[in-house]
Design an enzyme around this catalytic site. Structure first.
Site, PDB file in Angstrom:
ATOM      1  CB  SER A  42      -5.875  -7.376-116.007  1.00 21.13           C
ATOM      2  OG  SER A  42      -6.316  -6.917-114.745  1.00 21.13           O
ATOM      3  CG  ASP A 332      -7.239 -13.871-110.486  1.00 22.83           C
ATOM      4  OD1 ASP A 332      -7.919 -12.910-110.057  1.00 22.83           O
ATOM      5  OD2 ASP A 332      -6.520 -13.786-111.495  1.00 22.83           O
ATOM      6  CG  HIS A 335      -8.470 -10.489-112.659  1.00 26.92           C
ATOM      7  ND1 HIS A 335      -7.252 -11.012-112.297  1.00 26.92           N
ATOM      8  CD2 HIS A 335      -8.221  -9.292-113.231  1.00 26.92           C
ATOM      9  CE1 HIS A 335      -6.299 -10.170-112.653  1.00 26.92           C
ATOM     10  NE2 HIS A 335      -6.868  -9.126-113.207  1.00 26.92           N
TER      11      HIS A 335
END
Length: 357
Positions: A42, A332, A335
């Site tokens: 991600s 978050d 990340h």
């Protein structure tokens, strides 16, 4: 526990700004990098998970609120992710294009493609646990990409793209933080030294596969200080939510081993550029010295409470989401923010880019 198993870790990095018509970063000897190709998780995913049935998705607000037209595209941040910034910094393109994008055009193939899928890892079980695209399938997509290059632009152009492109592999964070520590599944079979051995073996095999397909410029990222991610602080940091040193030590052990392995491969392939990229120290420095970079909040993300929210838990119902994410290290609970990525990218490119000359 099942809820936590759905939400876990991804990691870190990011880059500066520029117009895609002109490269800011120059290589020695008038060398060029015509395309950027990405594999992994991600940190560099630009939307591969959008059509998957998985909790590892981010194609909804508040993700992307600082992206173009406040568009949530499947990038796991408030804005651009490192893949976008690297492409931009090298003068290749303004954004990194996902291989499965419905808007993919033949000319996009010449600038490189992004195969990364949030939640993936070197360990095949990691992607299985998250219901995302494993590295093995990312590799198969890459082979399809090579076929499309040949069909559209011929053998010679394809070989040039493969040998001169910058290929980045960003993985291992989900393996260590999620599959090993957070879920505890791999703890049943391995201790940390033996599990990191497995990850290094899998990473080495992946790099060898890429080399066999014609890739000659590869940058492989190490693991970040995973014990300092907000979610890992919440799970393992006690009441004070401190960084968990045991997890950081696992990252460092993996990094030491993968760096050594990549050095061996580089020696065996003198015509190739195989580079280990250290992300651990730059990110830890930001976390430990945030004010040096104009940042303030290091132990929680901007989204919601910032302690557990990521993926589907970071959504429009999170009314507590901060108004000024430029002061936060993390967007978050896993990340970094666009601002953090921007700082990291500048440091990483300045340090490593000429290793690919």
């Amino acid at each position: 526990m099942e809820l936590w198993n759905v939400v876990f870790v991804w990691c870190v990095l990011r880059l500066g700004f520029l117009h895609h018509t002109e490269a800011i970063v120059k290589l020695r000897g008038n060398e060029t990098i015509p395309a950027l190709i990405l594999f992994g998780d991600s940190i560099v995913d630009t939307g591969a998970n959008n059509n998957l049935i998985t909790a590892f998705k981010s194609n909804f607000p508040p993700y992307g609120r600082d992206f173009h037209a406040a568009q949530p595209t499947g990038r796991f941040s408030n804005g651009k992710v490192p893949s976008d910034f690297v492409a931009e910094e090298l003068g290749i393109n303004e954004y990194s294009v996902t291989y499965t994008s419905p808007n993919l055009q033949p000319d996009d193939l010449l600038k490189g493609i992004n195969f990364a899928s949030g939640g993936a890892g070197y360990d095949p079980f990691t992607a299985q646990l998250a219901s995302v695209v494993p590295l093995s399938e990312q590799l198969e997509q890459f082979k399809e990409y090579i076929g499309k290059l040949k069909a559209n632009f011929g053998e010679a152009k394809t070989n040039f793209i493969l040998s001169k492109s910058l290929v980045l592999v960003v993985s291992s964070s989900n393996d260590i933080a999620n599959t090993y520590f957070a879920s505890g599944i791999r703890k049943l079979d391995y201790d940390v030294p033996s599990y990191t051995d497995v990850l290094v073996q899998l990473a080495s095999s992946f790099v060898k596969e890429l080399y066999g397909l014609g890739v000659r410029r590869m940058g492989v990222f190490g693991a970040p200080p995973l014990g300092c991610l907000p979610f890992m602080r919440t799970m393992f940091g006690g009441l004070e939510r401190k960084c968990r040193e045991e997890i950081n030590m696992a990252s460092k052990l993996f990094n030491s081993k993968i760096s050594s392995e990549l050095h061996k491969l580089h020696q065996n392939w003198p015509q190739a550029k195989i580079v280990y990229i250290n992300i651990y120290d730059p990110l830890l420095n930001i976390i430990q010295n945030p004010m040096k970079y104009g940042l303030e909040v290091v132990d929680r993300g901007c989204c919601g409470t910032g302690s557990v929210e990521a993926g589907i838990l970071c959504n429009p119902l999170d009314l507590q989401t901060c108004t000024d994410d430029s002061k936060y290290v993390f967007w978050d609970s896993y990340h970094p923010t666009q601002r953090t990525y921007q700082i990291l990218v500048g440091e990483i490119l300045n340090k490593y880019v000429n290793n690919f000359s």
